[in-house]
Scaffold this motif. Structure first.
Motif, PDB file in Angstrom:
ATOM      1  N   MET A   1       0.912  -1.272   0.213  1.00 26.20           N
ATOM      2  CA  MET A   1       0.044   0.203  -0.004  1.00 26.20           C
ATOM      3  C   MET A   1       0.879   1.147  -0.012  1.00 26.20           C
ATOM      4  N   GLU A   2       0.666   2.015  -1.068  1.00 27.08           N
ATOM      5  CA  GLU A   2       1.607   3.503  -1.065  1.00 27.08           C
ATOM      6  C   GLU A   2       1.033   4.493  -0.317  1.00 27.08           C
ATOM      7  N   HIS A   3       1.668   5.205   0.509  1.00 25.93           N
ATOM      8  CA  HIS A   3       1.076   6.363   1.281  1.00 25.93           C
ATOM      9  C   HIS A   3       1.661   7.740   0.572  1.00 25.93           C
ATOM     10  N   THR A   4       0.609   8.667   0.752  1.00 30.27           N
ATOM     11  CA  THR A   4       1.091   9.934   0.208  1.00 30.27           C
ATOM     12  C   THR A   4       2.024  10.697   1.323  1.00 30.27           C
ATOM     13  N   TYR A   5       2.777  11.696   0.782  1.00 29.64           N
ATOM     14  CA  TYR A   5       3.438  12.538   1.906  1.00 29.64           C
ATOM     15  C   TYR A   5       2.247  12.929   3.071  1.00 29.64           C
ATOM     16  N   GLN A   6       1.224  13.458   2.706  1.00 25.05           N
ATOM     17  CA  GLN A   6       0.220  13.821   3.767  1.00 25.05           C
ATOM     18  C   GLN A   6      -0.346  12.816   4.668  1.00 25.05           C
ATOM     19  N   ASP A   7      -0.485  11.653   4.040  1.00 29.29           N
ATOM     20  CA  ASP A   7      -0.823  10.603   5.000  1.00 29.29           C
ATOM     21  C   ASP A   7       0.444  10.170   6.180  1.00 29.29           C
ATOM     22  N   LEU A   8       1.533  10.191   5.480  1.00 33.11           N
ATOM     23  CA  LEU A   8       2.639  10.051   6.594  1.00 33.11           C
ATOM     24  C   LEU A   8       2.607  11.057   7.691  1.00 33.11           C
ATOM     25  N   SER A   9       2.324  12.433   7.216  1.00 33.78           N
ATOM     26  CA  SER A   9       2.468  13.513   8.159  1.00 33.78           C
ATOM     27  C   SER A   9       1.123  13.241   9.116  1.00 33.78           C
ATOM     28  N   LEU A  10       0.192  12.958   8.627  1.00 35.20           N
ATOM     29  CA  LEU A  10      -1.047  12.583   9.730  1.00 35.20           C
ATOM     30  C   LEU A  10      -0.624  11.505  10.502  1.00 35.20           C
ATOM     31  N   VAL A  11       0.174  10.281  10.192  1.00 34.09           N
ATOM     32  CA  VAL A  11       0.559   9.341  10.705  1.00 34.09           C
ATOM     33  C   VAL A  11       1.426   9.697  12.004  1.00 34.09           C
ATOM     34  N   ALA A  12       2.350  10.443  11.375  1.00 34.31           N
ATOM     35  CA  ALA A  12       3.209  11.099  12.457  1.00 34.31           C
ATOM     36  C   ALA A  12       2.774  11.851  13.449  1.00 34.31           C
ATOM     37  N   GLY A  13       1.684  12.497  13.277  1.00 34.22           N
ATOM     38  CA  GLY A  13       1.059  13.547  14.165  1.00 34.22           C
ATOM     39  C   GLY A  13       0.299  12.505  15.243  1.00 34.22           C
ATOM     40  N   ALA A  14      -0.580  11.487  14.789  1.00 28.35           N
ATOM     41  CA  ALA A  14      -1.209  10.533  15.436  1.00 28.35           C
ATOM     42  C   ALA A  14      -0.393   9.713  16.538  1.00 28.35           C
ATOM     43  N   ASN A  15       0.847   9.434  15.728  1.00 26.78           N
ATOM     44  CA  ASN A  15       1.975   8.913  16.866  1.00 26.78           C
ATOM     45  C   ASN A  15       2.493   9.810  17.905  1.00 26.78           C
ATOM     46  N   LEU A  16       2.741  11.176  17.869  1.00 19.30           N
ATOM     47  CA  LEU A  16       3.011  12.284  18.603  1.00 19.30           C
ATOM     48  C   LEU A  16       1.898  12.122  19.636  1.00 19.30           C
ATOM     49  N   LYS A  17       0.540  12.132  19.245  1.00 19.68           N
ATOM     50  CA  LYS A  17      -0.343  12.302  20.405  1.00 19.68           C
ATOM     51  C   LYS A  17      -0.360  11.019  21.217  1.00 19.68           C
ATOM     52  N   ARG A  18      -0.088   9.983  20.666  1.00 21.16           N
ATOM     53  CA  ARG A  18       0.008   8.564  21.477  1.00 21.16           C
ATOM     54  C   ARG A  18       1.411   8.800  22.238  1.00 21.16           C
ATOM     55  N   LEU A  19       2.349   9.267  21.760  1.00 22.66           N
ATOM     56  CA  LEU A  19       3.606   9.329  22.844  1.00 22.66           C
ATOM     57  C   LEU A  19       3.362  10.160  23.815  1.00 22.66           C
ATOM     58  N   ILE A  20       2.911  11.270  23.463  1.00 21.51           N
ATOM     59  CA  ILE A  20       2.690  12.334  24.680  1.00 21.51           C
ATOM     60  C   ILE A  20       1.794  11.837  25.946  1.00 21.51           C
ATOM     61  N   LYS A  21       0.631  10.977  25.180  1.00 21.25           N
ATOM     62  CA  LYS A  21      -0.296  10.347  26.222  1.00 21.25           C
ATOM     63  C   LYS A  21       0.455   9.289  27.060  1.00 21.25           C
ATOM     64  N   ASN A  22       1.299   8.472  26.543  1.00 19.85           N
ATOM     65  CA  ASN A  22       2.228   7.661  27.399  1.00 19.85           C
ATOM     66  C   ASN A  22       3.467   7.824  27.858  1.00 19.85           C
ATOM     67  N   SER A  23       3.667   9.282  27.820  1.00 29.24           N
ATOM     68  CA  SER A  23       4.825   9.870  28.372  1.00 29.24           C
ATOM     69  C   SER A  23       4.474  10.169  29.657  1.00 29.24           C
ATOM     70  N   LYS A  24       5.757  10.692  30.391  1.00 25.60           N
ATOM     71  CA  LYS A  24       5.412  11.311  31.619  1.00 25.60           C
ATOM     72  C   LYS A  24       4.800  12.726  31.608  1.00 25.60           C
ATOM     73  N   TYR A  25       4.712  13.329  30.313  1.00 23.39           N
ATOM     74  CA  TYR A  25       4.133  14.484  30.014  1.00 23.39           C
ATOM     75  C   TYR A  25       2.606  14.728  30.092  1.00 23.39           C
ATOM     76  N   LYS A  26       2.045  13.687  29.624  1.00 25.95           N
ATOM     77  CA  LYS A  26       0.753  13.126  29.799  1.00 25.95           C
ATOM     78  C   LYS A  26      -0.269  14.364  28.826  1.00 25.95           C
ATOM     79  N   THR A  27      -0.025  15.671  28.893  1.00 25.72           N
ATOM     80  CA  THR A  27      -0.672  16.711  28.126  1.00 25.72           C
ATOM     81  C   THR A  27      -0.034  17.373  27.058  1.00 25.72           C
ATOM     82  N   GLN A  28      -0.661  17.859  26.124  1.00 30.96           N
ATOM     83  CA  GLN A  28      -0.126  18.573  25.137  1.00 30.96           C
ATOM     84  C   GLN A  28       0.975  19.784  25.673  1.00 30.96           C
ATOM     85  N   GLU A  29       0.179  20.281  26.764  1.00 34.87           N
ATOM     86  CA  GLU A  29       0.678  21.809  27.507  1.00 34.87           C
ATOM     87  C   GLU A  29       2.062  21.225  27.794  1.00 34.87           C
TER      88      GLU A  29
END
Length: 73
Positions: A1-29
């Protein structure tokens, strides 16, 4: 399955959200403060994706993970 640049960008954003949630920081702030950026920027990355490879590399280094982890679904 081929991904576009925008798809990968959105995947990266979703992964950042998960990383923050699972980190010691917990919130975006808390993450934004520790990373040294504005919380609105973090929100934009999560909603709209991360378009800069340099930014992904900086965030990966911050979390001490491989930058390629941002692109796994």
């Amino acid at each position: 399955m081929e991904h576009t640049y925008q798809d990968l960008s959105l995947v990266a954003g979703a992964n950042l959200k998960r990383l923050i949630k699972n980190s010691k920081y917990k919130t975006q702030e808390e993450f934004a403060f520790e990373f040294g950026t504005d919380v609105r920027t973090v929100g934009r990355w999560i909603r709209g994706g991360i378009n800069s490879l340099a930014t992904i590399q900086q965030i990966a280094a911050f979390f001490d993970i491989d930058a390629l982890a941002f692109f796994s679904e």
